[in-house]
Scaffold this motif. Structure first.
Motif, PDB file in Angstrom:
ATOM      1  N   GLU A 200      38.458  76.765  -7.416  1.00  0.00           N
ATOM      2  CA  GLU A 200      37.032  76.886  -7.738  1.00  0.00           C
ATOM      3  C   GLU A 200      36.554  75.750  -8.633  1.00  0.00           C
ATOM      4  N   SER A 201      37.378  75.385  -9.602  1.00  0.00           N
ATOM      5  CA  SER A 201      37.017  74.281 -10.492  1.00  0.00           C
ATOM      6  C   SER A 201      36.949  72.960  -9.740  1.00  0.00           C
ATOM      7  N   LEU A 202      37.952  72.701  -8.903  1.00  0.00           N
ATOM      8  CA  LEU A 202      38.048  71.412  -8.207  1.00  0.00           C
ATOM      9  C   LEU A 202      36.970  71.237  -7.144  1.00  0.00           C
ATOM     10  N   GLN A 203      36.411  72.338  -6.650  1.00  0.00           N
ATOM     11  CA  GLN A 203      35.341  72.242  -5.660  1.00  0.00           C
ATOM     12  C   GLN A 203      33.968  72.520  -6.260  1.00  0.00           C
ATOM     13  N   GLY A 215      43.158  70.542 -13.436  1.00  0.00           N
ATOM     14  CA  GLY A 215      43.118  71.422 -12.264  1.00  0.00           C
ATOM     15  C   GLY A 215      44.050  70.971 -11.167  1.00  0.00           C
ATOM     16  N   GLU A 216      44.088  69.667 -10.907  1.00  0.00           N
ATOM     17  CA  GLU A 216      44.974  69.150  -9.861  1.00  0.00           C
ATOM     18  C   GLU A 216      46.435  69.409 -10.198  1.00  0.00           C
ATOM     19  N   GLU A 220      48.889  71.893  -8.104  1.00  0.00           N
ATOM     20  CA  GLU A 220      50.128  71.305  -7.573  1.00  0.00           C
ATOM     21  C   GLU A 220      51.342  72.131  -7.974  1.00  0.00           C
ATOM     22  N   LEU A 221      51.383  72.575  -9.230  1.00  0.00           N
ATOM     23  CA  LEU A 221      52.499  73.398  -9.700  1.00  0.00           C
ATOM     24  C   LEU A 221      52.523  74.745  -8.983  1.00  0.00           C
ATOM     25  N   CYS A 222      51.365  75.363  -8.800  1.00  0.00           N
ATOM     26  CA  CYS A 222      51.306  76.649  -8.076  1.00  0.00           C
ATOM     27  C   CYS A 222      51.834  76.497  -6.653  1.00  0.00           C
ATOM     28  N   GLU A 223      51.428  75.418  -5.982  1.00  0.00           N
ATOM     29  CA  GLU A 223      51.870  75.213  -4.601  1.00  0.00           C
ATOM     30  C   GLU A 223      53.368  74.904  -4.544  1.00  0.00           C
ATOM     31  N   GLY A 247      45.667  75.194 -15.919  1.00  0.00           N
ATOM     32  CA  GLY A 247      44.575  75.835 -15.196  1.00  0.00           C
ATOM     33  C   GLY A 247      43.489  76.328 -16.137  1.00  0.00           C
ATOM     34  N   GLY A 248      43.911  76.908 -17.267  1.00  0.00           N
ATOM     35  CA  GLY A 248      42.943  77.335 -18.271  1.00  0.00           C
ATOM     36  C   GLY A 248      42.152  76.167 -18.824  1.00  0.00           C
ATOM     37  N   MET A 249      42.832  75.047 -19.052  1.00  0.00           N
ATOM     38  CA  MET A 249      42.163  73.847 -19.536  1.00  0.00           C
ATOM     39  C   MET A 249      41.188  73.301 -18.495  1.00  0.00           C
ATOM     40  N   SER A 250      41.526  73.444 -17.213  1.00  0.00           N
ATOM     41  CA  SER A 250      40.676  72.886 -16.158  1.00  0.00           C
ATOM     42  C   SER A 250      39.312  73.551 -16.120  1.00  0.00           C
ATOM     43  N   ILE A 251      39.263  74.851 -16.436  1.00  0.00           N
ATOM     44  CA  ILE A 251      37.965  75.534 -16.392  1.00  0.00           C
ATOM     45  C   ILE A 251      37.259  75.502 -17.736  1.00  0.00           C
ATOM     46  N   ALA A 252      37.951  75.030 -18.781  1.00  0.00           N
ATOM     47  CA  ALA A 252      37.325  74.975 -20.093  1.00  0.00           C
ATOM     48  C   ALA A 252      36.169  73.984 -20.112  1.00  0.00           C
TER      49      ALA A 252
END
Length: 358
Positions: A200-203, A215-216, A220-223, A247-252
């Motif tokens: 959601e963040s990346l798009q 976010g990337e 990547e780690l999740c995949e 991931g938390g930082m990506s949406i911050a």
């Protein structure tokens, strides 16, 4: 252009076994004989080997947090009132558990110093005073609650966080060994919270280089963990914990999107837990996140996970309206997902049809 001045967690300690440094970390934060209050996930209430590692001193107290339901404003207020009646003030609140326990710790910390009900602070930048010292210690990875500037609460009229610069933890303790006993289904649902908010963040329309870089890496780690690894091991625990942090930082510095906005309605009406609620919704969001949903379905299949179906079947018009109202109240999420004209794109009728598919 004015840039947002982003408040981060003050201190971070990372490493397998670092939980045992907690007493040393808390020592300089103790104020007289005011106790440290340890909020502990109910999962650990009979795990004496773990409880004995909590560095209790003096009047320190363990409060077992019931996570049957996600945090409610009335529960936050009740715990605050009880602590103030028993101790007057406290040196700090330490949340040990999943996202619900960490959010409860953040909320009670803030309410120890802010008047009224926690329901008064559901929204953006409504909190006026810093809370008491607070520490977040995740025992499951994925929510990003350890680094976020919100604590999500269900109140009398809505499910919405106390979003403020006073909300982030003063200290987090990231010990991957604490996550090793998480049950596989629960681990998956919570990890997918991380994967989904990265998608959601990346798009999203709020995307920038700051949120993109975190976010990337998290995605990547999740995949890597859920698509390419063949066995679960300590390496997976470590990588998932760092995916949760990133991931938390990506949406911050950006926002989440459609899945989270819709799942808030499910949680408010049906009490659906956050991680599984996001999975239920994301499973049906091909029109918004086609690549992400394909990967999500691959992970579901690879790990033999059941995504509940038909949970909104038989709901009344009034119940659908309740969910729609809660969801459409999440304006920043919709704007990030669909742009400034999101109200023309996501009409009540379209959202109703989406809820009917769940």
């Amino acid at each position: 252009m004015k840039f947002r001045n982003f408040k981060m967690v003050d201190y971070v300690v990372y490493g397998s076994g670092c939980f045992d440094q907690l007493g040393e970390i808390l020592a300089p934060r103790r104020v007289g004989d005011a106790p440290m209050i340890f909020f502990v996930d109910e999962y650990f209430q009979d795990k004496q080997a773990f409880l004995s590692r909590i560095p209790l001193q003096g009047k320190d107290k363990i409060v077992v947090i019931d996570v049957t339901d996600e945090p409610k404003t009335k529960t936050v207020d009740k715990i605050r009132d009880e602590l103030q009646a028993e101790f007057g003030t406290v040196s700090g609140i330490i949340g040990i558990g999943g996202g619900s326990v960490m959010d409860m710790a953040k909320a009670v910390s803030l309410m120890m110093t802010n008047p009224g009900s926690s329901a008064d602070y559901q929204g953006w930048d409504l909190v006026k005073f810093a809370g008491v010292y607070k520490v977040g210690i995740p025992t499951i990875s994925g929510t990003g609650a350890e680094v976020s500037r919100t604590c999500v609460l269900t109140g009398p009229t809505r499910k919405l966080g106390m979003n403020s610069d006073f909300t982030p933890f003063d200290q987090i303790v990231l010990d991957p060994s604490l996550t090793s006993t998480v049950e596989a289904n629960q681990r998956f649902y919570t990890a997918m919270d991380c994967f989904i908010h990265c998608v959601e963040s990346l798009q999203g329309t709020y995307l920038n280089a700051f949120s993109k870089s975190y976010g990337e890496k998290a995605q990547e780690l999740c995949e890597e963990i859920f698509l390419r690894k063949t066995t679960w091991d300590a390496d997976a625990d470590e990588k998932l914990m760092m995916a949760s942090y990133a991931g938390g930082m990506s949406i911050a510095y950006s926002q989440v999107g459609v899945a989270h906005a819709v799942s808030y309605g499910l949680a408010y009406l049906l009490g659906t837990k956050h991680g599984i609620g996001n999975c239920i919704v994301f499973d049906k969001l091909e029109e918004f996140y086609p690549e992400g949903v394909v990967k999500f379905k691959e992970m579901v299949k690879k790990h033999n996970i059941e995504i509940p179906q038909g949970i909104t079947r038989g709901l009344t018009d009034e119940q659908f309206d309740t969910m729609i109202n809660v969801s459409l109240g999440m304006a920043p999420l919709w704007e990030n997902a669909l742009g400034k004209d999101w109200k023309e794109i996501m009409t009540r009728e379209r959202l109703r049809k989406l809820y009917e598919r769940l």
